[in-house]
Design a protein around this motif. Structure first.
Motif, PDB file in Angstrom:
ATOM      1  N   ASP A 256      -6.686 -64.591  70.145  1.00  0.00           N
ATOM      2  CA  ASP A 256      -6.347 -64.048  68.832  1.00  0.00           C
ATOM      3  C   ASP A 256      -7.135 -62.777  68.587  1.00  0.00           C
ATOM      4  OD1 ASP A 256      -4.478 -66.016  68.107  1.00  0.00           O
ATOM      5  OD2 ASP A 256      -6.082 -67.395  67.551  1.00  0.00           O
ATOM      6  N   THR A 257      -6.461 -61.777  68.044  1.00  0.00           N
ATOM      7  CA  THR A 257      -7.091 -60.497  67.748  1.00  0.00           C
ATOM      8  C   THR A 257      -6.868 -60.164  66.271  1.00  0.00           C
ATOM      9  OG1 THR A 257      -5.126 -59.166  68.219  1.00  0.00           O
ATOM     10  CG2 THR A 257      -6.555 -59.712  70.081  1.00  0.00           C
ATOM     11  N   LYS A 258      -7.466 -59.065  65.848  1.00  0.00           N
ATOM     12  CA  LYS A 258      -7.315 -58.617  64.468  1.00  0.00           C
ATOM     13  C   LYS A 258      -6.945 -57.133  64.472  1.00  0.00           C
ATOM     14  CE  LYS A 258     -11.063 -58.286  62.002  1.00  0.00           C
ATOM     15  NZ  LYS A 258     -12.271 -58.684  61.243  1.00  0.00           N
ATOM     16  N   THR A 268      -1.480 -49.069  67.773  1.00  0.00           N
ATOM     17  CA  THR A 268      -2.265 -49.965  66.925  1.00  0.00           C
ATOM     18  C   THR A 268      -3.471 -50.451  67.713  1.00  0.00           C
ATOM     19  OG1 THR A 268      -0.328 -50.705  65.676  1.00  0.00           O
ATOM     20  CG2 THR A 268      -2.250 -52.145  65.637  1.00  0.00           C
ATOM     21  N   LEU A 269      -4.642 -50.497  67.055  1.00  0.00           N
ATOM     22  CA  LEU A 269      -5.859 -50.978  67.688  1.00  0.00           C
ATOM     23  C   LEU A 269      -6.137 -52.404  67.237  1.00  0.00           C
ATOM     24  CD1 LEU A 269      -6.050 -47.894  68.077  1.00  0.00           C
ATOM     25  CD2 LEU A 269      -8.523 -48.087  67.743  1.00  0.00           C
ATOM     26  N   LEU A 270      -6.378 -53.277  68.208  1.00  0.00           N
ATOM     27  CA  LEU A 270      -6.685 -54.678  67.951  1.00  0.00           C
ATOM     28  C   LEU A 270      -8.082 -54.987  68.471  1.00  0.00           C
ATOM     29  CD1 LEU A 270      -3.351 -56.268  69.284  1.00  0.00           C
ATOM     30  CD2 LEU A 270      -3.849 -55.559  66.941  1.00  0.00           C
ATOM     31  N   ILE A 277     -11.785 -53.464  72.179  1.00  0.00           N
ATOM     32  CA  ILE A 277     -10.613 -52.969  71.460  1.00  0.00           C
ATOM     33  C   ILE A 277      -9.447 -52.867  72.436  1.00  0.00           C
ATOM     34  CG2 ILE A 277      -9.607 -50.986  70.253  1.00  0.00           C
ATOM     35  CD1 ILE A 277     -11.583 -52.472  68.542  1.00  0.00           C
ATOM     36  N   LEU A 278      -8.276 -53.348  72.010  1.00  0.00           N
ATOM     37  CA  LEU A 278      -7.059 -53.193  72.792  1.00  0.00           C
ATOM     38  C   LEU A 278      -6.138 -52.206  72.097  1.00  0.00           C
ATOM     39  CD1 LEU A 278      -6.126 -56.877  73.753  1.00  0.00           C
ATOM     40  CD2 LEU A 278      -7.124 -55.132  75.237  1.00  0.00           C
ATOM     41  N   ASN A 314      -5.831 -49.309  78.284  1.00  0.00           N
ATOM     42  CA  ASN A 314      -6.813 -50.395  78.182  1.00  0.00           C
ATOM     43  C   ASN A 314      -7.572 -50.547  79.495  1.00  0.00           C
ATOM     44  OD1 ASN A 314      -6.080 -51.491  75.444  1.00  0.00           O
ATOM     45  ND2 ASN A 314      -4.094 -51.682  76.469  1.00  0.00           N
ATOM     46  N   ILE A 315      -8.808 -50.096  79.493  1.00  0.00           N
ATOM     47  CA  ILE A 315      -9.675 -50.177  80.665  1.00  0.00           C
ATOM     48  C   ILE A 315     -10.965 -50.851  80.222  1.00  0.00           C
ATOM     49  CG2 ILE A 315     -10.884 -48.894  82.464  1.00  0.00           C
ATOM     50  CD1 ILE A 315      -8.817 -46.650  82.050  1.00  0.00           C
ATOM     51  N   LEU A 316     -11.199 -52.065  80.724  1.00  0.00           N
ATOM     52  CA  LEU A 316     -12.308 -52.889  80.255  1.00  0.00           C
ATOM     53  C   LEU A 316     -13.175 -53.328  81.426  1.00  0.00           C
ATOM     54  CD1 LEU A 316     -10.201 -55.186  77.885  1.00  0.00           C
ATOM     55  CD2 LEU A 316     -11.530 -53.183  77.214  1.00  0.00           C
TER      56      LEU A 316
END
Length: 374
Positions: A256-258, A268-270, A277-278, A314-316
Motif C-alpha cells: 500500500d502506498t500514499k 503521480t508520486l506515491l 517514492i514511486l 523508478n530506480i531503487l
C-alpha cells in the motif's frame, strides 16, 4: 470427527476477537480440514485451484454444510460447536452472501430487489442506507429496471448492494467475478476496492484469480486438496517464493502506498510507507489517499551499477535476499529487499545471474517502468 491432521496457524495478536474455524468435512473422497483464525476486518481471500476446498469452507461459515463437524466462532458468538450440539441456522448468522451468479428476483425491479432484504432489517440494526449503497456502487440510475435489462456487471453490483443492505456482520463472496468477462471484471474491481476502503464490514472472498487476490486481499488463506498450506498477510504470501510456481508469471509484490504529489506532466508520486517514492502515470486519487500497488516480477530488472540516461523512472537500491528456482528452465527468481524492508521479486536468466555475479547479499539497483505499476 475425522482423524485428518489439521495444521495449526498462529493467531496474529492484532486479530482481536477473530473468526475461528476448526472444521472437518468429508464426502466423496474429499476431506476439508481447517484450523484457522481470521481477522474481523478488511478482506480475507480464500485462494486455490478449483476443487481445493475454498468454497466449501465458505459454505461451512455460512451454515450451508450441516454435515461439517467442529467449531465456528465469530468474535464472541458461537455459530457452531459439534461437541455442545450448537448449530445456528444460516438465517440467524447475520451474513450477506454474494454468489457467482447474481440470483436476483427476475419479476422485481432493482429497487424492489434491494428493498426485499432492507425492509426486513430493523432501523436500529441498519449499518448502511439504501441511498448510500446505491451511490457507492453507482446503481441509482438502474433502480427502475428489471434484471433482464442489466448487463452482467450491473447485475453483480446490484447483488452486492442487496447483500450489504441486510446489514451483515460478515460479507461472504463466492467467486463473484468468475462468470464475467475480463472487461466487466475490470469494471467491477474498483467498486470492490471502494467497499474495502469505505465500509467496516469484514469480507471473506473466494477466488482462484491471482489478480483479484492482489487487488483486494489483506489476509490470504491458501488451499490445496482440502488442506490449508498457508494463512497470513497478503503482502507476505504474494512475495513468498514458495508459491512462485503456483503464481507463475503473475508472481510479484503488493504494498500500500500514499499519493504525495501530482506533477504537471501527468506523473503521480506515491510513497511506500513514508520511504521510497514511486513514479506512476496520472492517478485520479487525491493527495493523501491510499493506493494498492502491484509490481510483477516480470517488470523488474536489475543493474549492478546505477543506470544513467534511462527512460525508466523508478530506480531503487536493493539487496538480494534469496535466489530461487523459477517455474521455467534457464530462469531464476530474485527476492529483493529495499532499505525500507519492502520486498520485490525479479525473474532473471541464469546467464545474467552468472555474468553479473549476483548472489545473496549483493547490493544492486532495481528498475521498474512507471507504466507497469498497477
Amino acid at each position: 470427527m475425522s482423524n485428518v491432521t489439521m495444521q495449526q496457524f498462529d493467531i496474529d495478536p492484532s486479530y482481536s476477537q477473530p473468526i475461528k474455524l476448526q472444521i472437518n468435512l468429508s464426502y466423496d473422497g474429499f476431506t476439508l480440514a481447517t484450523n484457522l483464525a481470521l481477522p474481523r476486518r478488511g478482506v480475507t481471500v480464500l485462494f486455490g485451484h478449483s476443487g481445493s476446498g475454498k468454497t466449501t469452507c465458505l459454505r461451512v461459515l455460512a451454515g450451508l454444510e450441516r454435515s461439517a463437524t467442529g467449531r465456528v466462532v465469530v468474535g464472541d458468538s458461537v455459530w457452531q460447536d459439534s461437541e455442545r450440539n450448537i448449530f445456528m441456522p444460516t438465517y440467524t448468522r447475520e451474513i450477506g452472501y454474494v454468489f457467482q451468479e447474481s440470483s436476483l428476483f427476475p419479476h422485481l425491479s432493482v429497487f424492489d430487489n434491494l428493498n426485499y432484504g432492507y425492509k426486513r432489517i430493523g432501523k436500529h440494526k441498519r449499518q448502511i442506507e439504501l441511498e448510500d449503497v446505491c451511490e457507492l456502487l453507482n446503481i441509482t440510475r438502474l433502480l427502475e429496471r428489471r434484471p433482464n435489462q442489466l448487463s452482467g456487471g450491473e447485475k453483480q453490483r446490484v447483488s452486492i448492494a442487496r447483500a450489504l443492505l441486510t446489514s451483515p456482520k460478515l460479507l461472504l463472496m463466492d467467486e463473484p467475478l468468475s462468470a464475467l468477462d475480463n472487461l466487466i471484471k475490470a469494471e467491477i474491481l474498483p467498486y470492490l476496492e471502494k467497499l474495502h476502503q469505505r465500509l467496516s464490514i469484514p469480507v471473506i472472498y473466494v477466488t482462484h484469480s491471482i489478480d483479484e487476490l492482489a487487488r483486494l486481499a489483506d489476509h490470504v488463506v491458501m488451499f490445496s486438496n482440502g488442506q490449508i498450506t498457508r494463512s497470513g498477510k497478503a503482502v507476505d504470501i504474494l512475495c513468498d517464493p514458495t508459491f512462485s510456481a503456483q503464481f507463475g508469471e503473475r508472481s510479484g509484490a503488493i504494498f500500500d502506498t500514499k499519493v504525495v504529489k501530482k506533477e504537471i506532466d501527468d506523473i503521480t508520486l506515491l510513497s511506500i510507507e513514508d520511504g521510497p517514492i514511486l513514479y506512476v502515470p496520472k492517478r485520479h486519487e487525491k493527495i493523501g489517499d491510499k493506493v494498492r500497488c502491484r509490481i510483477l516480477a516480470t517488470d523488474v530488472s536489475v543493474c549492478i551499477d546505477y543506470p544513467k540516461h534511462s527512460s525508466i523512472l523508478n530506480i531503487l537500491e536493493a539487496t538480494v535476499e534469496q535466489i530461487v528456482e523459477s517455474h521455467r528452465i534457464g530462469e531464476l527468481l530474485l527476492i529483493l529487499e529495499l532499505a525500507s524492508g519492502i520486498k520485490l521479486q525479479s525473474f532473471v536468466t541464469a546467464r545474467s545471474i552468472r555474468l553479473l555475479a549476483i548472489k545473496p547479499g549483493t547490493s544492486l539497483w532495481v528498475q521498474i517502468k512507471a507504466v507497469s505499476i498497477c
